[in-house]
Enzyme design. Sequence first.
Site, PDB file in Angstrom:
ATOM      1  N   GLY A  24      37.505  49.857  39.960  1.00 44.21           N
ATOM      2  CA  GLY A  24      37.550  49.908  38.506  1.00 44.21           C
ATOM      3  C   GLY A  24      36.144  49.880  37.958  1.00 44.21           C
ATOM      4  O   GLY A  24      35.212  50.414  38.572  1.00 44.21           O
ATOM      5  N   CYS A  25      35.962  49.256  36.812  1.00 44.17           N
ATOM      6  CA  CYS A  25      34.633  49.193  36.193  1.00 44.17           C
ATOM      7  C   CYS A  25      33.621  48.588  37.154  1.00 44.17           C
ATOM      8  O   CYS A  25      33.827  47.490  37.680  1.00 44.17           O
ATOM      9  CB  CYS A  25      34.702  48.367  34.910  1.00 44.17           C
ATOM     10  SG  CYS A  25      33.103  48.127  34.121  1.00 44.17           S
ATOM     11  N   PHE A  26      32.520  49.273  37.382  1.00 40.27           N
ATOM     12  CA  PHE A  26      31.576  48.789  38.387  1.00 40.27           C
ATOM     13  C   PHE A  26      30.795  47.567  37.946  1.00 40.27           C
ATOM     14  O   PHE A  26      30.170  46.904  38.765  1.00 40.27           O
ATOM     15  CB  PHE A  26      30.632  49.885  38.886  1.00 40.27           C
ATOM     16  CG  PHE A  26      30.004  50.785  37.851  1.00 40.27           C
ATOM     17  CD1 PHE A  26      29.763  50.376  36.553  1.00 40.27           C
ATOM     18  CD2 PHE A  26      29.641  52.079  38.201  1.00 40.27           C
ATOM     19  CE1 PHE A  26      29.177  51.208  35.624  1.00 40.27           C
ATOM     20  CE2 PHE A  26      29.039  52.929  37.281  1.00 40.27           C
ATOM     21  CZ  PHE A  26      28.805  52.493  35.987  1.00 40.27           C
ATOM     22  N   TRP A  27      30.810  47.219  36.668  1.00 36.48           N
ATOM     23  CA  TRP A  27      30.115  46.007  36.248  1.00 36.48           C
ATOM     24  C   TRP A  27      30.724  44.774  36.906  1.00 36.48           C
ATOM     25  O   TRP A  27      30.030  43.953  37.488  1.00 36.48           O
ATOM     26  CB  TRP A  27      30.163  45.857  34.732  1.00 36.48           C
ATOM     27  CG  TRP A  27      29.507  46.955  33.977  1.00 36.48           C
ATOM     28  CD1 TRP A  27      28.564  47.829  34.433  1.00 36.48           C
ATOM     29  CD2 TRP A  27      29.751  47.292  32.608  1.00 36.48           C
ATOM     30  NE1 TRP A  27      28.197  48.694  33.441  1.00 36.48           N
ATOM     31  CE2 TRP A  27      28.913  48.397  32.304  1.00 36.48           C
ATOM     32  CE3 TRP A  27      30.574  46.792  31.613  1.00 36.48           C
ATOM     33  CZ2 TRP A  27      28.890  48.982  31.039  1.00 36.48           C
ATOM     34  CZ3 TRP A  27      30.558  47.366  30.351  1.00 36.48           C
ATOM     35  CH2 TRP A  27      29.722  48.453  30.078  1.00 36.48           C
TER      36      TRP A  27
END
Length: 419
Positions: A24-27
């Site tokens: 998902g979101c790489f953050w």
Amino acid sequence: MTPSSVNSNQTTDSKSNYIVLGMGCFWGAEKRMGELPGVVDVESGYAGGDHAGVGYEDILNFERALRIGRAAGRNHAEVVKVTFAPEQVSLESVLAKFWESHNPTQGDRQGNDIGSNYRSAIYYHDEDQKTLALATRDTYQQALTAAGYGQITTEILPLKNYITAEEYHQNYLKKNPDGYCGLGGIGVKYPAADHTKDTTTTSAAPSVQPLDSKDLNFDRQLVVFESENCEFCVQFKQDILDHWQADVPMIVTMNANPPTDWVLDKPLFASPTMVLFSKGKEVARYTGYNGEKEKFWQWLGFQLLTPEQQKIAFEQGTERAFTGSNLDEKRPGRFVDPITGVTLFRSQTKFNSGTGWPSFFEPAEGSVTYHKDNSGYMQRIEVRSASSGIHLGHVFNDGPPPSHKRYCINGNVLKFVPD
């Protein structure tokens, strides 16, 4: 930094290895994988698509075009390139952290993020990685099935077209503590995960089961959804939970699912997330926390207080004289903040001032704060609750001994608790 492609056969050095993972979101993925001892570097990037040399906006635009049928081909996924020291942590432990840190059963989405660019993925660069990726998938599937979850949708493919993400995406949550951060999984542990090479392999840790709704308050229940290794959860506990006196029943869980037979409006995507349920359904939520206590209490206050109380508490309103509650309350007891439940005044300090508002000559120690108020062409000292920050009233110097103070307080923002 300009996005740059790397060869899928790239290695780091003789003492390290790497694998590329989509969660998902790489953050949030970068933060989660970086918590594992033995991981020496985590880099945000893009991989698995048909195009080379693209950036963040190109990927978002291509995904929009795919969804409306104006493009064809395969988009990149947001990924993290995890570099680790095999002497300190095994690849199986890295993959175990991967499986535990997101929901691998959601297809082209992760939490609130929807699209093929948020798919779950393992991109390997040799046959050993492929073999272990497939084996850990099958192992984790057994654990998921036992916990009542569906089939894993994670794609496991050779790495192609890896691109380093822009500099502002690197270490994003260190630069932006209030940013998006994935919850850290669905509470199902990877069986027999050996997270470090010098740690003895143990039996499977028990999974965190969803809360049983039969143990909760059906009419109104606050659930705090937390995750492992969440510094904001620790701060929320220190600031709020450790001092909880509110009337709303509260419970903490490490499982990202709602209590059994209850319903969330949408998936959770950050921790901590506070969800207020009523009659088994979500009625409000507060996502994330970064030390803003008054902001949290104001959110809860808007769920608990009447419109009249809200006007006083949050807009510095004033009830009409002789109309508020608690004016004639004379029983032994204490007057508390209607949101936090913290004691503000005790009944033995209350006196009849004849003004039409409940009056006290002394607050409970540390319970109020003082602020200059020059509104209405007057110079007054405003009194607020120290625990929630809500407006209570004003203090004047015409009270009885021993303090000679008159705390003129709106009765509608006081709750009386008899001894």
